[in-house]
Design an enzyme around this catalytic site. Sequence first.
Site, PDB file in Angstrom:
ATOM      1  N   CYS A  96      10.826 -13.217   9.101  1.00 30.62           N
ATOM      2  CA  CYS A  96      11.273 -12.413   8.088  1.00 30.62           C
ATOM      3  C   CYS A  96      10.840 -11.071   7.609  1.00 30.62           C
ATOM      4  O   CYS A  96      11.132 -10.790   6.533  1.00 30.62           O
ATOM      5  CB  CYS A  96      11.540 -13.504   7.017  1.00 30.62           C
ATOM      6  SG  CYS A  96      12.385 -15.039   7.615  1.00 30.62           S
ATOM      7  N   TYR A 156      28.405 -26.163   3.679  1.00 31.02           N
ATOM      8  CA  TYR A 156      29.298 -26.001   4.912  1.00 31.02           C
ATOM      9  C   TYR A 156      30.457 -26.864   4.734  1.00 31.02           C
ATOM     10  O   TYR A 156      31.282 -27.205   5.534  1.00 31.02           O
ATOM     11  CB  TYR A 156      28.200 -26.425   6.107  1.00 31.02           C
ATOM     12  CG  TYR A 156      27.307 -25.186   6.272  1.00 31.02           C
ATOM     13  CD1 TYR A 156      27.529 -24.137   6.760  1.00 31.02           C
ATOM     14  CD2 TYR A 156      26.007 -25.551   6.070  1.00 31.02           C
ATOM     15  CE1 TYR A 156      26.374 -23.070   7.063  1.00 31.02           C
ATOM     16  CE2 TYR A 156      24.928 -24.827   6.293  1.00 31.02           C
ATOM     17  CZ  TYR A 156      25.023 -23.413   6.746  1.00 31.02           C
ATOM     18  OH  TYR A 156      24.261 -22.317   6.577  1.00 31.02           O
ATOM     19  N   LYS A 208      16.197 -24.906  -2.032  1.00 32.06           N
ATOM     20  CA  LYS A 208      16.774 -24.820  -0.718  1.00 32.06           C
ATOM     21  C   LYS A 208      15.692 -25.484   0.022  1.00 32.06           C
ATOM     22  O   LYS A 208      14.803 -25.023   0.016  1.00 32.06           O
ATOM     23  CB  LYS A 208      17.152 -23.412  -0.067  1.00 32.06           C
ATOM     24  CG  LYS A 208      17.294 -23.413   1.259  1.00 32.06           C
ATOM     25  CD  LYS A 208      17.448 -22.076   1.745  1.00 32.06           C
ATOM     26  CE  LYS A 208      17.986 -21.746   3.225  1.00 32.06           C
ATOM     27  NZ  LYS A 208      17.861 -20.617   3.522  1.00 32.06           N
ATOM     28  N   LYS A 226      12.123 -22.194  -1.779  1.00 33.71           N
ATOM     29  CA  LYS A 226      12.630 -22.160  -0.444  1.00 33.71           C
ATOM     30  C   LYS A 226      11.555 -22.671   0.490  1.00 33.71           C
ATOM     31  O   LYS A 226      10.550 -22.185   0.480  1.00 33.71           O
ATOM     32  CB  LYS A 226      13.076 -20.904   0.201  1.00 33.71           C
ATOM     33  CG  LYS A 226      13.605 -20.993   1.633  1.00 33.71           C
ATOM     34  CD  LYS A 226      14.039 -19.465   2.091  1.00 33.71           C
ATOM     35  CE  LYS A 226      14.475 -20.014   3.692  1.00 33.71           C
ATOM     36  NZ  LYS A 226      15.015 -18.653   4.171  1.00 33.71           N
ATOM     37  N   SER A 235      22.061 -26.414   6.912  1.00 31.27           N
ATOM     38  CA  SER A 235      22.551 -26.654   7.930  1.00 31.27           C
ATOM     39  C   SER A 235      22.250 -28.072   8.562  1.00 31.27           C
ATOM     40  O   SER A 235      22.958 -28.805   8.985  1.00 31.27           O
ATOM     41  CB  SER A 235      22.384 -25.764   8.881  1.00 31.27           C
ATOM     42  OG  SER A 235      20.884 -25.394   9.008  1.00 31.27           O
ATOM     43  N   CYS A 287      17.632 -10.500   4.528  1.00 32.51           N
ATOM     44  CA  CYS A 287      16.353 -11.074   5.258  1.00 32.51           C
ATOM     45  C   CYS A 287      16.278 -10.334   6.522  1.00 32.51           C
ATOM     46  O   CYS A 287      17.490  -9.782   7.050  1.00 32.51           O
ATOM     47  CB  CYS A 287      16.464 -12.570   5.517  1.00 32.51           C
ATOM     48  SG  CYS A 287      15.074 -13.372   5.818  1.00 32.51           S
ATOM     49  N   ARG A 330      19.416 -21.604  12.485  1.00 29.19           N
ATOM     50  CA  ARG A 330      18.537 -20.874  13.418  1.00 29.19           C
ATOM     51  C   ARG A 330      19.431 -20.631  14.614  1.00 29.19           C
ATOM     52  O   ARG A 330      19.161 -19.645  15.281  1.00 29.19           O
ATOM     53  CB  ARG A 330      17.315 -21.182  13.616  1.00 29.19           C
ATOM     54  CG  ARG A 330      16.372 -21.011  12.134  1.00 29.19           C
ATOM     55  CD  ARG A 330      14.801 -21.342  12.202  1.00 29.19           C
ATOM     56  NE  ARG A 330      14.440 -21.344  11.105  1.00 29.19           N
ATOM     57  CZ  ARG A 330      12.990 -21.828  10.834  1.00 29.19           C
ATOM     58  NH1 ARG A 330      12.325 -22.050  11.972  1.00 29.19           N
ATOM     59  NH2 ARG A 330      12.745 -21.760   9.446  1.00 29.19           N
TER      60      ARG A 330
HETATM   61  C1  PBG Z   1      16.845 -16.844   6.455  1.00 32.55           C
HETATM   62  C2  PBG Z   1      17.596 -17.903   6.218  1.00 32.55           C
HETATM   63  C3  PBG Z   1      17.615 -19.284   6.769  1.00 32.55           C
HETATM   64  C4  PBG Z   1      18.580 -19.834   6.277  1.00 32.55           C
HETATM   65  C5  PBG Z   1      19.205 -19.215   5.143  1.00 32.55           C
HETATM   66  N1  PBG Z   1      18.491 -17.924   5.410  1.00 32.55           N
HETATM   67  C6  PBG Z   1      16.967 -19.719   8.024  1.00 32.55           C
HETATM   68  C7  PBG Z   1      15.358 -19.796   7.713  1.00 32.55           C
HETATM   69  O1  PBG Z   1      14.685 -19.554   6.752  1.00 32.55           O
HETATM   70  O2  PBG Z   1      14.702 -20.121   8.727  1.00 32.55           O
HETATM   71  C8  PBG Z   1      19.038 -21.351   6.659  1.00 32.55           C
HETATM   72  C9  PBG Z   1      20.220 -21.868   5.961  1.00 32.55           C
HETATM   73  C10 PBG Z   1      20.835 -23.229   6.610  1.00 32.55           C
HETATM   74  O3  PBG Z   1      19.953 -23.977   7.486  1.00 32.55           O
HETATM   75  O4  PBG Z   1      21.821 -23.609   6.530  1.00 32.55           O
HETATM   76  N2  PBG Z   1      17.695 -15.514   6.791  1.00 32.55           N
END
Ligand code: PBG
Length: 326
Positions: A131, A314, A249, A196, A275, A121, A206
């Site tokens: 992205c 995590y 996700k 996603k 997260s 990404c 983030r």
């Molecule tokens: C984008 C990406 C994100 C996460 C994983 N890959 C952030 C987003 O899409 O804003 C989030 C993972 C998480 O919250 O643990 N590179």
Amino acid sequence: MFPQVRMRRLRRTDALRELVAETHWDPGRLVAPLFVVAGRGVKRPITTLPGHHHMSPDAAAEEARALWDLGIRAVLLFGVIPDEEKDDVGSAAFDPQGPVHQALGAIARATPRMVRITDVCLDEYTSHGHCGVFDGREVHNDATLPLLDRVAVSHAEAGADIVAPSDMMDGRVAHIRAALDSAGFSSVAILAYAAKFASAFYGPFRAAAGSTPAVGDRCGYQEDPRNAREALREVDLDVAEGADLVMVKPAMPYLDIIRRVRERTLLPLVAYQVSGEYAMLESAIAAGLIDGDRARRESLDAIFRAGADLVITYLCRWAAQGGAAR
Ligand code: PBG
């Protein structure tokens, strides 16, 4: 019917409950996200993700080795770079000297059998935090695809086993597959972040990755949390484009999607307990509101029960250090 039927007969003892348990998982089914930065000997706590660190490639390799010894079999690498190294198109994402590329090599040397997955990404590398190619108003799909190809191929060159595009551009799985194949990496697999969602639960990530969009949000490319059929279409497309594994996700707020994808595809299904899910759990635990081991275990039980084969979480260290044991 009662009194002949008594559900409690099989719940009387631990052994009986274990015998009839329908869901089983172990640390070998978990994937550990690692946040890699430049340097040597760096291991800095990430304030928004208690228990996790920004690590230089050597420290990430040490962490991967410790996780391997505890039974974890796969890591997912994210790169974090200083703002002054970011540009409009995120070119640091395909710099072979970048932290992810260096960590791939270091992990391969320290723990050759560890499965190395990379997040493909641009958001951690673009000055605007989106992205893809951004004109101040929207993210351009087709202009982004060649950049994603370069990231994926650069990760393959550095030793990734699986590349995981998380950008949500249309057509990127087929595009990346073709790029990998023509660069001689036909055996590198693609884990598609297929379903996603545009989720508030990415907040702590983030902050950790420095990838909050400077303007706007990701609703123009990530999925609307209200839509399930749309998520299934995304999965169908990614499967048709050649994904080897598909992902849903976040995980806990989307158990219905996990179940429906499970019933729809024969591919391995990965769920990402993101997260914000971790932060919710850990803050409630820290506040003494819920029991830590039971709540963490139940959260993973639920995701596996819904149909996930693998969970990115995590909670790897906790699980592998005995937390998962009943
Ligand atoms: C984008 C990406 C994100 C996460 C994983 N890959 C952030 C987003 O899409 O804003 C989030 C993972 C998480 O919250 O643990 N590179």
